[in-house]
Design a protein around this motif. Structure first.
Motif, short mmCIF file in Angstrom:
data_model
loop_
_atom_site.label_atom_id
_atom_site.label_comp_id
_atom_site.label_asym_id
_atom_site.label_seq_id
_atom_site.Cartn_x
_atom_site.Cartn_y
_atom_site.Cartn_z
N SER A 30 -13.44 35.99 19.38
CA SER A 30 -12.79 36.46 20.60
C SER A 30 -13.28 37.87 20.93
CB SER A 30 -11.27 36.46 20.44
OG SER A 30 -10.89 37.46 19.52
N VAL A 31 -12.96 38.34 22.11
CA VAL A 31 -13.37 39.68 22.55
C VAL A 31 -12.73 40.74 21.65
CG1 VAL A 31 -13.29 41.31 24.47
CG2 VAL A 31 -13.66 38.88 24.91
N GLU A 32 -11.47 40.51 21.25
CA GLU A 32 -10.78 41.46 20.38
C GLU A 32 -11.46 41.53 19.01
OE1 GLU A 32 -8.93 38.88 21.83
OE2 GLU A 32 -8.24 40.09 23.53
N GLN A 33 -11.87 40.37 18.49
CA GLN A 33 -12.55 40.36 17.19
C GLN A 33 -13.89 41.08 17.27
OE1 GLN A 33 -12.61 36.11 16.57
NE2 GLN A 33 -10.88 36.19 15.12
N GLN A 34 -14.63 40.86 18.34
CA GLN A 34 -15.91 41.55 18.51
C GLN A 34 -15.70 43.05 18.63
OE1 GLN A 34 -17.82 39.78 21.90
NE2 GLN A 34 -18.34 37.89 20.82
N HIS A 35 -14.67 43.45 19.35
CA HIS A 35 -14.37 44.87 19.51
C HIS A 35 -14.00 45.50 18.16
CE1 HIS A 35 -13.14 48.54 21.48
NE2 HIS A 35 -11.94 48.46 20.91
N PHE A 36 -13.18 44.78 17.37
CA PHE A 36 -12.79 45.28 16.05
C PHE A 36 -14.00 45.40 15.14
CE2 PHE A 36 -11.37 44.44 11.68
CZ PHE A 36 -10.56 45.55 11.51
N ILE A 37 -14.88 44.43 15.17
CA ILE A 37 -16.08 44.47 14.33
C ILE A 37 -16.94 45.67 14.70
CG2 ILE A 37 -18.26 43.28 13.85
CD1 ILE A 37 -16.68 40.62 14.08
N ARG A 38 -17.09 45.93 16.00
CA ARG A 38 -17.87 47.09 16.44
C ARG A 38 -17.23 48.40 15.98
NH1 ARG A 38 -18.26 44.33 21.71
NH2 ARG A 38 -20.20 43.14 21.65
N GLN A 39 -15.89 48.46 16.03
CA GLN A 39 -15.19 49.67 15.58
C GLN A 39 -15.41 49.90 14.08
OE1 GLN A 39 -11.12 49.06 16.76
NE2 GLN A 39 -11.37 50.33 18.60
N VAL A 40 -15.33 48.83 13.30
CA VAL A 40 -15.54 48.95 11.85
C VAL A 40 -16.97 49.37 11.55
CG1 VAL A 40 -15.61 47.65 9.69
CG2 VAL A 40 -13.70 47.34 11.26
N GLU A 41 -17.93 48.77 12.24
CA GLU A 41 -19.33 49.14 12.02
C GLU A 41 -19.58 50.60 12.40
OE1 GLU A 41 -21.49 46.28 14.33
OE2 GLU A 41 -21.59 44.84 12.67
N LEU A 42 -18.96 51.05 13.49
CA LEU A 42 -19.11 52.43 13.91
C LEU A 42 -18.50 53.39 12.88
CD1 LEU A 42 -20.07 54.38 16.13
CD2 LEU A 42 -17.80 54.14 17.16
N ALA A 43 -17.35 53.03 12.35
CA ALA A 43 -16.70 53.87 11.33
C ALA A 43 -17.57 53.95 10.07
CB ALA A 43 -15.33 53.31 10.98
N GLN A 44 -18.14 52.82 9.66
CA GLN A 44 -19.02 52.82 8.49
C GLN A 44 -20.26 53.66 8.75
OE1 GLN A 44 -19.72 48.66 7.82
NE2 GLN A 44 -17.84 48.39 6.62
N TRP A 45 -20.81 53.55 9.94
CA TRP A 45 -22.01 54.33 10.30
C TRP A 45 -21.71 55.83 10.28
CZ3 TRP A 45 -23.30 57.41 14.56
CH2 TRP A 45 -24.66 57.74 14.65
#
Length: 100
Positions: A26-41
Motif C-alpha cells: 500500500s502507499v502507507e507501507q511504501q512511505h514507511f519503508i522510505r522513512q526507515v531507509e532514510l533513517a538508516q541512511w
C-alpha cells in the motif's frame, strides 16, 4: 568433531528484501519503508562523517608533526658551522710559511 554437532534449521524468514515495485504494497507501507531507509541512511552518514573527520584530523596532525620536526631538525643542524669553526682554528694553529 565439529561435524558431529547437529545444525539447527529454522523456518523463520531471514531479512527478506521488500521490492518497492511490488503491487501488493500500500502507499502507507511504501512511505514507511522510505522513512526507515532514510533513517538508516542518515545514521550511516553520521557515522561515516565522524569517522572521516577523525581520520582527517589524524592525517593532518601527522603531516604537521613531520613538517614541524623537519624544521626543528634543520634548525638544530649546525654541523657546517662547527666544521667551519674547526677549519678556522686549524688554520690559525698552522705555522705561517711563505714570503713576508
Amino acid at each position: 568433531m565439529a561435524d558431529k554437532i547437529p545444525k539447527e534449521t529454522s523456518d523463520a524468514p531471514f531479512a527478506t528484501r521488500i521490492d518497492m515495485a511490488k503491487p501488493g504494497l500500500s502507499v502507507e507501507q511504501q512511505h514507511f519503508i522510505r522513512q526507515v531507509e532514510l533513517a538508516q541512511w542518515k545514521k550511516k552518514t553520521q557515522k561515516l562523517r565522524t569517522r572521516n573527520a577523525v581520520t582527517g584530523i589524524a592525517i593532518g596532525a601527522l603531516v604537521l608533526g613531520i613538517y614541524g620536526y623537519t624544521f626543528y631538525s634543520v634548525s638544530q643542524e649546525k654541523i657546517m658551522d662547527e666544521m667551519d669553526a674547526e677549519a678556522k682554528s686549524a688554520r690559525a694553529q698552522q705555522p705561517k710559511t711563505g714570503a713576508n
